[in-house]
Design a protein around this motif. Structure first.
Motif, PDB file in Angstrom:
ATOM      1  N   LEU A   1      -8.968  21.657 -10.206  1.00 34.84           N
ATOM      2  CA  LEU A   1      -9.015  21.223  -8.815  1.00 34.84           C
ATOM      3  C   LEU A   1     -10.171  20.255  -8.636  1.00 34.84           C
ATOM      4  CD1 LEU A   1      -8.342  24.531  -6.894  1.00 34.84           C
ATOM      5  CD2 LEU A   1      -6.754  22.679  -7.373  1.00 34.84           C
ATOM      6  N   ARG A   2      -9.948  19.264  -7.858  1.00 35.72           N
ATOM      7  CA  ARG A   2     -10.981  18.252  -7.645  1.00 35.72           C
ATOM      8  C   ARG A   2     -11.518  18.347  -6.231  1.00 35.72           C
ATOM      9  NH1 ARG A   2      -8.312  12.930 -10.415  1.00 35.72           N
ATOM     10  NH2 ARG A   2      -8.045  13.849 -12.446  1.00 35.72           N
ATOM     11  N   THR A   3     -12.769  18.046  -6.099  1.00 28.33           N
ATOM     12  CA  THR A   3     -13.350  17.972  -4.771  1.00 28.33           C
ATOM     13  C   THR A   3     -12.964  16.619  -4.171  1.00 28.33           C
ATOM     14  OG1 THR A   3     -15.378  17.029  -5.644  1.00 28.33           O
ATOM     15  CG2 THR A   3     -15.289  19.432  -5.433  1.00 28.33           C
ATOM     16  N   PRO A   4     -13.024  16.471  -2.848  1.00 27.63           N
ATOM     17  CA  PRO A   4     -12.636  15.200  -2.243  1.00 27.63           C
ATOM     18  C   PRO A   4     -13.447  14.009  -2.752  1.00 27.63           C
ATOM     19  CG  PRO A   4     -12.805  16.886  -0.566  1.00 27.63           C
ATOM     20  CD  PRO A   4     -13.307  17.491  -1.847  1.00 27.63           C
ATOM     21  N   SER A   5     -14.715  14.230  -3.113  1.00 24.37           N
ATOM     22  CA  SER A   5     -15.530  13.112  -3.582  1.00 24.37           C
ATOM     23  C   SER A   5     -15.213  12.731  -5.020  1.00 24.37           C
ATOM     24  CB  SER A   5     -17.014  13.440  -3.447  1.00 24.37           C
ATOM     25  OG  SER A   5     -17.311  14.557  -4.252  1.00 24.37           O
ATOM     26  N   ALA A   6     -14.512  13.591  -5.754  1.00 27.64           N
ATOM     27  CA  ALA A   6     -14.218  13.324  -7.154  1.00 27.64           C
ATOM     28  C   ALA A   6     -12.831  12.702  -7.338  1.00 27.64           C
ATOM     29  CB  ALA A   6     -14.321  14.610  -7.957  1.00 27.64           C
ATOM     30  N   ARG A   7     -12.187  12.341  -6.258  1.00 31.01           N
ATOM     31  CA  ARG A   7     -10.861  11.734  -6.373  1.00 31.01           C
ATOM     32  C   ARG A   7     -10.964  10.390  -7.070  1.00 31.01           C
ATOM     33  NH1 ARG A   7      -8.724  11.720  -0.402  1.00 31.01           N
ATOM     34  NH2 ARG A   7     -10.893  11.218  -0.159  1.00 31.01           N
ATOM     35  N   PRO A   8     -10.022  10.091  -7.921  1.00 33.67           N
ATOM     36  CA  PRO A   8     -10.067   8.773  -8.555  1.00 33.67           C
ATOM     37  C   PRO A   8      -9.676   7.691  -7.562  1.00 33.67           C
ATOM     38  CG  PRO A   8      -8.070   9.931  -9.201  1.00 33.67           C
ATOM     39  CD  PRO A   8      -8.902  10.894  -8.393  1.00 33.67           C
ATOM     40  N   ARG A   9     -10.261   6.532  -7.739  1.00 38.23           N
ATOM     41  CA  ARG A   9      -9.921   5.408  -6.868  1.00 38.23           C
ATOM     42  C   ARG A   9      -8.553   4.880  -7.252  1.00 38.23           C
ATOM     43  NH1 ARG A   9     -14.590   1.225  -6.121  1.00 38.23           N
ATOM     44  NH2 ARG A   9     -13.084   0.557  -4.593  1.00 38.23           N
ATOM     45  N   THR A  10      -7.880   4.318  -6.296  1.00 39.07           N
ATOM     46  CA  THR A  10      -6.594   3.706  -6.610  1.00 39.07           C
ATOM     47  C   THR A  10      -6.850   2.468  -7.454  1.00 39.07           C
ATOM     48  OG1 THR A  10      -6.675   2.468  -4.558  1.00 39.07           O
ATOM     49  CG2 THR A  10      -5.485   4.549  -4.515  1.00 39.07           C
ATOM     50  N   PRO A  11      -5.976   2.184  -8.382  1.00 37.51           N
ATOM     51  CA  PRO A  11      -6.230   1.042  -9.262  1.00 37.51           C
ATOM     52  C   PRO A  11      -6.109  -0.278  -8.501  1.00 37.51           C
ATOM     53  CG  PRO A  11      -4.071   1.972  -9.685  1.00 37.51           C
ATOM     54  CD  PRO A  11      -4.755   2.888  -8.715  1.00 37.51           C
ATOM     55  N   ASP A  12      -6.946  -1.205  -8.864  1.00 40.33           N
ATOM     56  CA  ASP A  12      -6.911  -2.538  -8.278  1.00 40.33           C
ATOM     57  C   ASP A  12      -6.028  -3.406  -9.160  1.00 40.33           C
ATOM     58  OD1 ASP A  12      -7.329  -4.733  -6.762  1.00 40.33           O
ATOM     59  OD2 ASP A  12      -9.445  -4.977  -7.265  1.00 40.33           O
ATOM     60  N   VAL A  13      -4.834  -3.701  -8.679  1.00 40.84           N
ATOM     61  CA  VAL A  13      -3.871  -4.413  -9.514  1.00 40.84           C
ATOM     62  C   VAL A  13      -4.031  -5.926  -9.434  1.00 40.84           C
ATOM     63  CG1 VAL A  13      -2.175  -2.565  -9.469  1.00 40.84           C
ATOM     64  CG2 VAL A  13      -2.125  -4.310  -7.704  1.00 40.84           C
ATOM     65  N   PHE A  14      -4.822  -6.409  -8.505  1.00 40.03           N
ATOM     66  CA  PHE A  14      -5.019  -7.848  -8.364  1.00 40.03           C
ATOM     67  C   PHE A  14      -6.348  -8.261  -8.976  1.00 40.03           C
ATOM     68  CE2 PHE A  14      -2.324  -6.814  -4.649  1.00 40.03           C
ATOM     69  CZ  PHE A  14      -1.195  -7.499  -5.054  1.00 40.03           C
ATOM     70  N   SER A  15      -6.413  -9.465  -9.462  1.00 42.80           N
ATOM     71  CA  SER A  15      -7.642  -9.969 -10.073  1.00 42.80           C
ATOM     72  C   SER A  15      -8.628 -10.409  -9.000  1.00 42.80           C
ATOM     73  CB  SER A  15      -7.312 -11.151 -10.985  1.00 42.80           C
ATOM     74  OG  SER A  15      -6.853 -12.242 -10.212  1.00 42.80           O
TER      75      SER A  15
END
Length: 148
Positions: free
Chosen positions: A10-24
């Motif tokens: 289980l992850r804490t809210p602050s440990a959520r991974p960021r959504t990937p940035d698909v644009f340069s």
């Protein structure tokens, strides 16, 4: 009294991974400039349309629209570059001043009085300040660092 042990995985809210940035970075830069230009052109057209009040399009009306678009886009770019470096109060205040001035000019082109245009600009600026201050206040930690 017993407490539940943290479960594995289980992850804490602050440990959520960021959504990937698909644009340069180049795409983001182009989008930033395109947003300023398109928003400026829409604003310039709106100023010119309010100024002519449904009458014929003249050369001075076109000039007013293009100058308004150019100034709006330049100020938008400046505020967009400068505001994130400020504390949340000044950040919200800068965007509020920009929005209030833009609305005041837009409203003044519809042949209303200066006092009414000023009141409309101040009302928009106050509402913008309240909304943005709340947003920035809730997206920062106690030290003033933005939570990303």
């Amino acid at each position: 009294m017993a407490h539940a042990a943290p479960a594995q995985g289980l992850r804490t809210p602050s440990a959520r991974p960021r959504t990937p940035d698909v644009f340069s970075a180049r795409t983001h830069r182009i989008a930033s400039w395109a947003t300023a230009v398109v928003t400026g052109l829409v604003y310039g057209y709106w100023v010119a349309a309010n100024n002519r009040s449904g009458g014929p399009i003249t050369g001075w009306n076109l000039l007013l629209g293009f100058v308004s678009a150019l100034v709006f886009a330049a100020l938008w770019t400046g505020v967009h570059a400068l505001a994130p470096r400020m504390r949340r109060e000044l950040h919200a205040l800068l965007w509020a001043a920009f929005a209030g001035c833009a609305m005041g000019l837009l409203y003044s082109q519809s042949a209303e009085s200066v006092l009414r245009s000023t009141a409309m600009g101040l009302a928009v600026a106050a509402a913008t300040f309240l909304v943005l201050f709340f947003r920035y206040y809730t997206h920062e930690d106690a030290a003033g660092h933005r939570i990303r």
